[in-house]
Design an enzyme around this catalytic site. Structure first.
Site, mmCIF file in Angstrom:
data_model
loop_
_atom_site.group_PDB
_atom_site.id
_atom_site.type_symbol
_atom_site.label_atom_id
_atom_site.label_comp_id
_atom_site.label_asym_id
_atom_site.label_seq_id
_atom_site.Cartn_x
_atom_site.Cartn_y
_atom_site.Cartn_z
ATOM 1 N N CYS A 273 -2.494 9.242 2.368
ATOM 2 C CA CYS A 273 -2.010 8.573 1.156
ATOM 3 C C CYS A 273 -2.963 8.794 -0.007
ATOM 4 O O CYS A 273 -2.535 9.039 -1.128
ATOM 5 C CB CYS A 273 -1.815 7.087 1.416
ATOM 6 S SG CYS A 273 -3.274 6.285 2.094
ATOM 7 N N GLU B 101 0.880 -1.173 0.000
ATOM 8 C CA GLU B 101 0.000 0.000 0.000
ATOM 9 C C GLU B 101 0.911 1.214 0.000
ATOM 10 O O GLU B 101 1.490 1.565 1.034
ATOM 11 C CB GLU B 101 -0.902 -0.009 1.242
ATOM 12 C CG GLU B 101 -1.901 -1.145 1.287
ATOM 13 C CD GLU B 101 -2.935 -1.061 0.177
ATOM 14 O OE1 GLU B 101 -3.194 0.044 -0.322
ATOM 15 O OE2 GLU B 101 -3.468 -2.118 -0.201
HETATM 16 P P1 NAD Z 1 8.222 4.740 4.933
HETATM 17 O O1 NAD Z 1 8.323 4.066 3.623
HETATM 18 O O2 NAD Z 1 9.294 5.676 5.330
HETATM 19 O O3 NAD Z 1 8.115 3.666 6.110
HETATM 20 C C1 NAD Z 1 7.062 2.752 6.175
HETATM 21 C C2 NAD Z 1 7.419 1.649 7.152
HETATM 22 O O4 NAD Z 1 8.472 0.858 6.588
HETATM 23 C C3 NAD Z 1 7.939 2.136 8.497
HETATM 24 O O5 NAD Z 1 7.379 1.316 9.512
HETATM 25 C C4 NAD Z 1 9.432 1.923 8.391
HETATM 26 O O6 NAD Z 1 10.070 1.722 9.629
HETATM 27 C C5 NAD Z 1 9.482 0.654 7.562
HETATM 28 N N1 NAD Z 1 10.748 0.409 6.851
HETATM 29 C C6 NAD Z 1 11.672 1.306 6.439
HETATM 30 N N2 NAD Z 1 12.672 0.674 5.793
HETATM 31 C C7 NAD Z 1 12.375 -0.644 5.801
HETATM 32 C C8 NAD Z 1 13.015 -1.811 5.276
HETATM 33 N N3 NAD Z 1 14.171 -1.736 4.603
HETATM 34 N N4 NAD Z 1 12.414 -3.010 5.457
HETATM 35 C C9 NAD Z 1 11.231 -3.104 6.103
HETATM 36 N N5 NAD Z 1 10.585 -2.044 6.620
HETATM 37 C C10 NAD Z 1 11.154 -0.822 6.462
HETATM 38 O O7 NAD Z 1 6.791 5.458 4.934
HETATM 39 P P2 NAD Z 1 6.165 6.417 6.044
HETATM 40 O O8 NAD Z 1 6.891 7.727 5.946
HETATM 41 O O9 NAD Z 1 6.071 5.742 7.348
HETATM 42 O O10 NAD Z 1 4.677 6.577 5.497
HETATM 43 C C11 NAD Z 1 4.327 7.532 4.548
HETATM 44 C C12 NAD Z 1 4.097 6.870 3.195
HETATM 45 O O11 NAD Z 1 3.121 5.834 3.333
HETATM 46 C C13 NAD Z 1 3.525 7.839 2.191
HETATM 47 O O12 NAD Z 1 4.085 7.599 0.930
HETATM 48 C C14 NAD Z 1 2.044 7.480 2.194
HETATM 49 O O13 NAD Z 1 1.378 7.877 1.039
HETATM 50 C C15 NAD Z 1 2.104 6.009 2.366
HETATM 51 N N6 NAD Z 1 0.833 5.487 2.874
HETATM 52 C C16 NAD Z 1 0.088 4.661 2.083
HETATM 53 C C17 NAD Z 1 -1.132 4.182 2.553
HETATM 54 C C18 NAD Z 1 -1.972 3.246 1.716
HETATM 55 O O14 NAD Z 1 -2.831 2.581 2.281
HETATM 56 N N7 NAD Z 1 -1.784 3.166 0.419
HETATM 57 C C19 NAD Z 1 -1.578 4.530 3.826
HETATM 58 C C20 NAD Z 1 -0.803 5.382 4.595
HETATM 59 C C21 NAD Z 1 0.412 5.838 4.107
#
Ligand code: NAD
Length: 513
Positions: free
Chosen positions: A292, A258
């Site tokens: 998002c 997502e």
């Molecule tokens: P992010 O990609 O920085 O982090 C997301 C998660 O991934 C965090 O828990 C982080 O600790 C983890 N992570 C980071 N590196 C990793 C790795 N190498 N392996 C496994 N896990 C890892 O995103 P964010 O800043 O927390 O969230 C914002 C983003 O999420 C925006 O792009 C937003 O649009 C998106 N989002 C999408 C939805 C949806 O349902 N489509 C919902 C909410 C947010």
């Protein structure tokens, strides 16, 4: 609200309070502060890689117990969990508000939506996933055929910070209802929300830890992906999704992504302009734009463009960020402020006009509403996810041009269309390259349990929510039972010439005409 907690985070609880975004984080501790005040909220021990593995092992035992509960048993447990969350909604909303900085009412709305999905998943899992008969077709008429959906085992859920309860619960609820145990790694900015959700589960006194929370930054998420889980449900940015997918590729672990979005809202000339403006302002600026599937771009048909700008401007200028009921809070992630500022200043330098806010909209972590027009198509404000309280409004000559521009992005999460004509709304919804469309509202799909949620392209793949969400966390298993010997027996080394002659004839008659 500083918490004094001294349990093992690997079991799903914080050790020493709530953790936070701009905190001074040692490798083994997350320190969290309230983005609204800078007040410390607490500290969490980071779950190390060995503890992550041990958590997944415990989840595997729990998964066997959970599977054995069957649809009805699981439904009963999920109902009890739902009740606990609903009764503790104010407490959970307080943690969400404190860790993200969003207004308490927005936090409560998030909990309400999460509970709606938990309810739908629990009530519908049996109907969607139970074994059902399918037609075997003429050629296999001697077989009884059925398909059933089995749990995958342990699902690792990795969450974001912007909707720290609603978003991961979209995976967790459906994965649990489908019969899996889950291990949840909340964002490093919102571990308290994860801990609270796990605590609601723990209060039920289930004999097995079907819901466990681990705490930490990306490395902890990476350890979870490598710990032998049967599926990964990832929500976050496209860049991180690529890294997670590369890791999943090593073990062929299936993944649902997502991701983010650059969602467009299209305004047709016949639209109800005040309503469209209202939704555009809420969809774009609500939660400080950190949604998002929030509105990032608005594409307005030329005849109503000027009037629409007037409607948007009057609403956006009225929003207040201070006092007891701010429209939205500060940015949760400090570095997001720089991303928004860079996009806005780049767009203005390239010729865009800020009809609301602008370069002076930035005060520390707070960003006042920004509405941009005449943004060059190639500038990052028009192409990249901004994730801030900004709207980019573009004039289009026709609805076809609106669709073309809406689709001209690497993302494809949601979209909205405003029109008085039902057929036009449906046609545009069909033509948009994305996973979800709201006609005459924004985010209309987010609270509907029966609808799948997810995107295309950089917005991800796979679906949470709805029947598709339940199947996302299941393995289909096909079963046939021979009811009587086949009239034409072809699965033998002792085939009869007559059977082959009839088969040849049937092939031509059925498919060759
Ligand atoms: P992010 O990609 O920085 O982090 C997301 C998660 O991934 C965090 O828990 C982080 O600790 C983890 N992570 C980071 N590196 C990793 C790795 N190498 N392996 C496994 N896990 C890892 O995103 P964010 O800043 O927390 O969230 C914002 C983003 O999420 C925006 O792009 C937003 O649009 C998106 N989002 C999408 C939805 C949806 O349902 N489509 C919902 C909410 C947010």
């Amino acid at each position: 609200m500083t918490r004094e907690i001294t349990t093992d985070p690997a079991a799903g609880e914080p050790i020493d309070g709530a953790a936070g975004p701009d905190a001074t984080s040692a490798p083994d501790v997350l320190v969290i502060t309230d983005p609204r005040t800078g007040r410390p909220l607490g500290r969490y021990a980071v779950t190390d890689a060995d503890a992550v593995t041990a958590t997944v092992e415990r989840a595997r035992t729990a998964a066997a117990w959970w599977r054995a509960q069957g649809f009805d048993g699981r439904r009963a447990w999920l109902k009890r969990w739902k009740r606990a969350i609903a009764r503790g909604a104010d407490d959970l909303a307080e943690v969400i508000a404190a860790e993200t900085g969003k207004p308490i009412d927005d936090a409560l709305l998030e909990v309400m939506l999460a509970v709606e999905h938990l309810d739908w998943a629990g009530r519908n899992a049996r109907r969607v996933l139970r074994r059902r008969s399918v037609s075997p077709g003429i050629v296999s008429a001697n077989q009884a055929a059925s398909v059933g959906y089995e749990p995958m085992g342990v699902v690792g859920v990795i969450g974001p910070w912007n909707y720290p309860a609603y978003t991961p619960m979209g995976s967790i609820s459906y994965a649990l209802a489908a019969g899996n145990a889950i291990v949840f790694k909340p964002s490093e900015l919102t571990p308290g929300v994860g801990a609270r959700l796990a605590a609601f589960w723990a209060e039920l006194g289930a004999p097995e830890p079907v819901v466990q929370v681990i705490v930490g930054p990306g490395a902890t998420g990476d350890a979870l992906v490598r710990a032998g889980v049967d599926k990964v449900a990832f929500t976050g940015s496209a860049a991180t999704a690529r890294r997670v997918m590369a890791t999943c590729a090593q073990s062929l672990t299936p993944l649902v992504v997502e991701g983010g979005g650059k969602d467009a809202l299209i305004v047709a000339a016949d639209a109800d302009l005040p309503a469209a403006a209202d939704f555009a302002v809420f969809g774009g600026l609500g939660n400080a734009g950190q949604t998002c599937a929030g509105v990032e771009r608005v594409l307005v048909e030329s005849p109503v463009y000027e009037q629409f700008l007037v409607e948007v401007r009057s609403r956006a200028e009225k929003l207040t960020l201070t006092g007891p009921a701010p429209a939205y809070g500060p940015m949760t992630l400090p570095r997001q402020v720089d991303i928004v500022r860079d996009q806005v200043t780049e767009a203005i330098a390239a010729g865009a006009t800020a009809i609301v806010g602008g370069a002076d909209a930035f005060t520390g972590r707070r960003i006042a509403p920004i509405v941009l027009t005449d943004v060059p198509a190639e500038s990052s404000a028009a192409t990249e996810e901004t994730f801030g309280p900004t709207l980019v409004i573009e004039r289009v000559a026709s609805l076809d041009e609106a669709v073309r521009r809406a689709n001209a992005t690497s993302y494809g999460l949601g979209a909205s269309v405003f029109t008085a004509d039902r057929a036009t709304g449906t046609r545009i919804a069909d033509e948009l390259r994305c996973g979800m469309v709201s006609i005459n509202s924004v985010l209309g799909f987010a609270g509907i349990g029966a609808l799948p949620f997810g995107g295309v392209g950089d917005s991800g793949f796979g679906r949470i929510h709805g029947a598709d969400g339940l199947r996302e966390f299941s393995r289909p298993k096909a079963v046939t039972r021979q009811r009587f010997p086949a009239p034409l027996n072809l699965l033998t080394f002792d085939r009869k010439r007559r059977d082959m002659t009839i088969s040849r004839w049937m092939l031509r008659m059925r498919h060759g005409r």
